[in-house]
Design a protein around this motif. Structure first.
Motif, mmCIF file in Angstrom:
data_model
loop_
_atom_site.group_PDB
_atom_site.id
_atom_site.type_symbol
_atom_site.label_atom_id
_atom_site.label_comp_id
_atom_site.label_asym_id
_atom_site.label_seq_id
_atom_site.Cartn_x
_atom_site.Cartn_y
_atom_site.Cartn_z
ATOM 1 N N ALA A 57 0.905 -1.028 0.137
ATOM 2 C CA ALA A 57 0.030 -0.045 0.019
ATOM 3 C C ALA A 57 0.798 1.187 -0.149
ATOM 4 N N ARG A 58 1.865 1.206 0.610
ATOM 5 C CA ARG A 58 2.870 2.322 0.757
ATOM 6 C C ARG A 58 3.480 2.580 -0.543
ATOM 7 N N ARG A 59 3.954 1.421 -1.321
ATOM 8 C CA ARG A 59 4.455 1.606 -2.419
ATOM 9 C C ARG A 59 3.432 2.422 -3.553
ATOM 10 N N LYS A 60 2.340 1.825 -3.638
ATOM 11 C CA LYS A 60 1.126 2.323 -4.570
ATOM 12 C C LYS A 60 0.951 3.803 -3.989
ATOM 13 N N GLN A 61 0.989 4.160 -3.023
ATOM 14 C CA GLN A 61 0.683 5.429 -2.380
ATOM 15 C C GLN A 61 1.816 6.458 -2.837
ATOM 16 N N ALA A 62 3.306 5.722 -2.683
ATOM 17 C CA ALA A 62 4.415 6.796 -3.077
ATOM 18 C C ALA A 62 4.276 6.855 -4.835
ATOM 19 N N GLN A 63 3.653 6.076 -5.443
ATOM 20 C CA GLN A 63 3.582 6.223 -7.014
ATOM 21 C C GLN A 63 2.135 6.823 -7.378
ATOM 22 N N GLU A 70 -9.356 -1.543 1.701
ATOM 23 C CA GLU A 70 -8.763 -2.264 2.286
ATOM 24 C C GLU A 70 -6.932 -2.020 2.481
ATOM 25 N N GLU A 71 -6.644 -1.409 1.501
ATOM 26 C CA GLU A 71 -5.226 -0.886 1.374
ATOM 27 C C GLU A 71 -5.003 0.342 2.202
ATOM 28 N N ILE A 72 -6.248 1.277 2.292
ATOM 29 C CA ILE A 72 -6.053 2.184 3.470
ATOM 30 C C ILE A 72 -6.033 1.579 4.589
ATOM 31 N N ARG A 73 -6.698 0.650 4.791
ATOM 32 C CA ARG A 73 -6.561 0.084 6.270
ATOM 33 C C ARG A 73 -5.067 -0.567 6.697
ATOM 34 N N PHE A 74 -4.526 -1.077 5.668
ATOM 35 C CA PHE A 74 -3.321 -1.620 5.657
ATOM 36 C C PHE A 74 -2.129 -0.279 6.370
ATOM 37 N N LEU A 75 -2.466 0.798 5.574
ATOM 38 C CA LEU A 75 -1.523 1.846 6.120
ATOM 39 C C LEU A 75 -1.726 2.299 7.487
#
Length: 354
Positions: A57-63, A70-75
């Protein structure tokens, strides 16, 4: 199941968190080193899964990519830095048993075996505790001889409070006298069956109306929880009112009146008597309506004119339905007297949030 079409169930599992005696097997496993190791392994796998999801999730956020919910919850995931000890594990699952046995694992199993016939799980969420009242009589709580023994105690006037607790705990009915209890038991002895998932109760194998009245018992338990306060000679009447949610839906307005010994309030007024009757008026907001009549107990005959009175305790109940969130106004009027004097009539009012 089609052959039972249209039939109502005899036993009702009124809460899906009711623990049965089978829960003792689960507790035996949970209170072991094996379960502790399994929990550590499970926690480690969970952390590994969440950490991998967070990294992606952090990788996708950085890009600048759009994240799924669900990925927001992972953060927001923060791994626990504290490893639960075996003692903490036992404390979590053993609860009150841990206070007694600590880390002595065999002691848990021995206790479960010794008290198997006396565990009770009819109150709370996944709660099992030894019923000391039943254990003192040496009769398993799933054996109908327990009811017979409790009724015998009432008939003999021995350990009366214990007998009443047992009968209240394991049946859906309530009777004022030992004779009434005996008549109920003798009538239904051959039809009684035991149900733990149905509430740790002896139920009647009958679909006759009123045979297994869960609502009546729910009302009694709810009313008992209301504290109207104490009384004395200067304030012989104490009153309280509450709105109680019902498990089957709807709500119940309950007004409880405690009356000091030697005093009474009036129910019915006979011809020629000038006393003030006890009345309860309930005003409901729009969207709420009464489900059935106001219930009130019968009074005791006061004298030949037809006047009747309430003594000791009086409970009025009104079941209501509807979805409004306003307030119900309750107005109670009564007159309290003893054998010599009468107090002036009184009025109590409550605005009860619904």
């Amino acid at each position: 199941i089609y052959e039972f079409a249209g039939q109502t169930p005899l036993a009702r599992k009124y809460t899906d968190r009711t623990a049965t005696r089978e829960y003792l097997k689960e507790l035996r496993h949970l209170l072991s080193h094996e379960a502790y190791e399994q929990r550590l392994e499970s926690d480690a796998q969970w952390h590994e899964q969440m950490a991998a999801g967070q990294k992606e999730a952090r990788r996708k956020q950085a890009q600048g990519e759009t994240l799924t919910p669900e990925e927001i919850r992972f953060l927001s995931y923060e791994p626990s830095t504290e490893l639960r000890t075996f003692e903490q594990h036992l404390q979590r699952y053993g609860k009150e048993f841990f206070e007694r046995f600590g880390t002595d694992i065999p002691a848990y199993g021995n206790y479960f075996d010794e008290n198997y016939d006396y565990f009770y799980g009819g109150e709370g969420s996944y709660v099992l505790q030894v019923d000391e009242d039943v254990k003192s009589l040496g009769i398993p709580n799933f054996d109908k001889r327990l009811l017979d023994r409790a009724i015998t105690l009432l008939e003999q006037g021995k350990e009366v409070e214990k007998a009443r607790r047992i009968l209240a705990r394991y049946t859906l009915v309530d009777f004022p006298t030992a004779d009434a209890w005996r008549q109920w038991y003798d009538t239904n002895r051959d039809r009684l069956f035991w149900s733990e998932s149905g509430g740790w109760l002896f139920l009647i194998d009958s679909r006759e109306p009123g045979s297994n009245d869960y609502r009546a018992r729910e009302h009694r338990v709810a009313v008992k929880s209301i504290d109207a306060g104490g009384t004395d000679h200067h304030h012989p009447v104490a009153v309280a009112a509450e709105v109680i949610p019902l498990q089957e839906g709807g709500k119940m307005i309950c007004v409880k009146i405690n009356i000091h010994p030697g005093y009474h309030v009036y129910r019915d007024i006979g011809p020629g008597d000038a006393f003030i009757p006890t009345t309860l008026r309930i005003e409901l907001p729009e969207g709420v309506c009464a489900a059935g009549p106001l219930t009130a107990p019968p009074g005791r005959n006061y004298h030949s004119s037809g006047t009747t009175v309430y003594e000791d305790q009086v409970v009025f109940t009104q079941t209501i339905t509807g979805s409004a969130h306003g307030k119900a106004r309750c107005v109670l009027t009564f007159q309290c007297c003893d054998s010599h004097i009468c107090f002036p009539p009184q009025e109590e009012q409550w605005d009860l949030p619904l």
